[in-house]
Design an enzyme around this catalytic site. Structure first.
Site, PDB file in Angstrom:
ATOM      1  N   HIS A  96     -43.381 -38.398  11.302  1.00  0.00           N
ATOM      2  CA  HIS A  96     -43.995 -38.569   9.975  1.00  0.00           C
ATOM      3  C   HIS A  96     -45.506 -38.647  10.138  1.00  0.00           C
ATOM      4  O   HIS A  96     -46.081 -39.707  10.402  1.00  0.00           O
ATOM      5  CB  HIS A  96     -43.460 -39.843   9.310  1.00  0.00           C
ATOM      6  N   HIS A 131     -49.075 -36.673   8.340  1.00  0.00           N
ATOM      7  CA  HIS A 131     -49.604 -35.729   7.345  1.00  0.00           C
ATOM      8  C   HIS A 131     -50.820 -35.005   7.908  1.00  0.00           C
ATOM      9  O   HIS A 131     -51.782 -35.644   8.364  1.00  0.00           O
ATOM     10  CB  HIS A 131     -49.998 -36.471   6.064  1.00  0.00           C
ATOM     11  N   ASP A 153     -53.189 -33.423   6.367  1.00  0.00           N
ATOM     12  CA  ASP A 153     -54.425 -33.731   5.642  1.00  0.00           C
ATOM     13  C   ASP A 153     -54.818 -35.196   5.771  1.00  0.00           C
ATOM     14  O   ASP A 153     -55.834 -35.614   5.212  1.00  0.00           O
ATOM     15  CB  ASP A 153     -54.319 -33.333   4.162  1.00  0.00           C
ATOM     16  N   GLY A 211     -45.904 -38.125  -2.590  1.00  0.00           N
ATOM     17  CA  GLY A 211     -46.665 -38.513  -3.769  1.00  0.00           C
ATOM     18  C   GLY A 211     -46.178 -39.834  -4.317  1.00  0.00           C
ATOM     19  O   GLY A 211     -45.227 -40.426  -3.798  1.00  0.00           O
ATOM     20  N   HIS A 255     -39.752 -38.876   0.946  1.00  0.00           N
ATOM     21  CA  HIS A 255     -40.483 -40.132   0.848  1.00  0.00           C
ATOM     22  C   HIS A 255     -39.731 -41.040  -0.120  1.00  0.00           C
ATOM     23  O   HIS A 255     -39.581 -40.695  -1.299  1.00  0.00           O
ATOM     24  CB  HIS A 255     -41.891 -39.895   0.314  1.00  0.00           C
ATOM     25  N   GLU A 258     -41.029 -46.692  -0.253  1.00  0.00           N
ATOM     26  CA  GLU A 258     -42.354 -47.147   0.177  1.00  0.00           C
ATOM     27  C   GLU A 258     -43.041 -47.831  -0.995  1.00  0.00           C
ATOM     28  O   GLU A 258     -43.270 -49.030  -0.989  1.00  0.00           O
ATOM     29  CB  GLU A 258     -43.194 -45.973   0.676  1.00  0.00           C
ATOM     30  N   ASP A 279     -48.159 -41.710   9.892  1.00  0.00           N
ATOM     31  CA  ASP A 279     -48.419 -41.360   8.497  1.00  0.00           C
ATOM     32  C   ASP A 279     -49.739 -40.600   8.385  1.00  0.00           C
ATOM     33  O   ASP A 279     -49.741 -39.380   8.285  1.00  0.00           O
ATOM     34  CB  ASP A 279     -48.421 -42.599   7.603  1.00  0.00           C
TER      35      ASP A 279
END
Length: 359
Positions: free
Chosen positions: A19, A21, A23, A176, A203, A206, A295
């Site tokens: 996991h 990202h 970006d 998101g 996701h 969370e 993350d």
């Protein structure tokens, strides 16, 4: 023999990351360079170290929604093929330098088309970058294509993931803000992926509670849960430490559904108040399929090694615990069984055994 792993030794351990990202892991200097090259304005500073500190401070708000706003800058400079190739290549290099031998890095293609790139051009740029950055570095990088849960392009992205699954795309994801955007809004995409025998994670659990996890598993059929920390809400712990699992928690444990936990990020988004109180401690003790992840390495100023080192310091974990987390992650990867087994038996277990012996 000292069984307490230290950060320098942990960096040498063969690790697995599920996991992360794309970006959320840019080098600060790269953001500055790309902003200058692409004409992007609005960065809070053009000093690399100051920018690194700004991202960390902005992410330490305790709010998932505020945390997500930091991506305006990183996504803003990732709008050309050259930028995407560079960012992906540097991602692979940075993960390899941290000792990661297998990684699944996710990104949302729909967020990188503002200057005219097609979805296919975005995907091929990222795949080319991963290939260039991983060359000769002892790391295998796959990618997960992410759809944004507040948009309506999940079917399009799911089809894109299936189209590229034989050339580096390992699976699909949605991300998101969870509140108000349940995964069931994208049920057609998940049903399509299941018909295509494709892998996907969601996701869930969370920024929202048990209903998000329940929908992700029982309605959408998720193979893994992104974060899943709120599964703790379905576990009652008595004064003597014994735990009683609710039906959903028991199902998640019994079915060995992987939890992609990201401790530092979870603290930043308010999913836990402190690392000592993070559900990962209890869930590891109860033998859930827990994995440890980053993350967003930039926003959290972290790496897999730093996450492991923090857990060692907080929970007293030893090499066997870190190996357990790593094997969990490799078992849960979206690559063929034979490939997973080869990495576990040929790379991960021997690597940890050597470090444990040296300790």
């Amino acid at each position: 023999m000292n069984d307490q792993p230290q950060l320098d030794a942990i960096r040498r351990a063969p690790k697995v990351l599920l996991h992360d990202h794309l970006d959320g892991g840019l080098r600060p200097q790269t953001i500055i360079d790309l902003a200058r090259e692409t004409g992007y304005t609005g960065l809070p500073t053009t000093d690399a170290e100051e920018l690194r500190a700004w991202f960390r401070a902005a992410a330490d708000s305790g709010s998932l929604e505020r945390y997500l706003t930091t991506f305006d800058h990183t996504v803003g400079v990732m709008q050309t093929r050259e930028a995407l190739v560079r960012v992906a290549a540097e991602c692979a290099e940075d993960l390899a330098d941290d000792g990661v031998v297998y990684a699944e890095v996710r990104f949302a293609p729909e967020q990188h088309t503002s200057t005219g790139l097609s979805l296919d051009e975005v995907v091929t740029a990222v795949l080319d970058g991963f290939q260039a950055g991983s060359q000769g570095r002892g790391i295998r990088v796959g990618t997960l294509l992410t759809a944004m849960r507040h948009q309506a392009r999940s079917m399009e992205i799911a089809e894109l993931a299936v189209r590229y699954r034989d050339v580096g795309v390992a699976g699909f994801d949605i991300a998101g803000a969870e509140a108000g955007y349940p995964p069931t809004r994208h049920l057609d995409a998940f049903e399509y992926l299941q018909r295509e025998n494709a892998h996907f994670t969601i996701h869930a659990g969370e920024g929202f509670g048990l209903p998000s996890i329940w929908q992700a598993i029982q309605w959408c059929g998720a193979d893994r849960l992104g974060h899943g920390v709120r599964i703790i809400d379905d576990i009652q712990v008595a004064a003597d430490g014994t735990a009683k699992l609710g039906r959903l928690a028991a199902y998640v444990r019994d079915k060995r559904i992987p939890l992609e936990m990201c401790p530092t990020s979870n603290l930043q988004t308010g999913a836990a108040d402190s690392l000592a109180e993070h559900p990962i401690g209890l869930l590891r003790r109860l033998h859930f399929r827990v994995t440890v992840n980053t993350d967003n390495r930039l926003m959290s100023d972290t790496s897999v090694s730093k996450e492991f080192a923090a857990l060692v310091q907080t929970f007293g974990y030893d090499w066997d615990d870190l190996l357990w987390f790593t094997v969990n992650a490799m078992k849960s990867a979206f690559i063929p069984f034979d490939d997973r087994l080869a990495l576990i038996n040929g790379v991960i277990k021997p690597g940890f055994a050597k470090l444990k012996w040296q300790a």
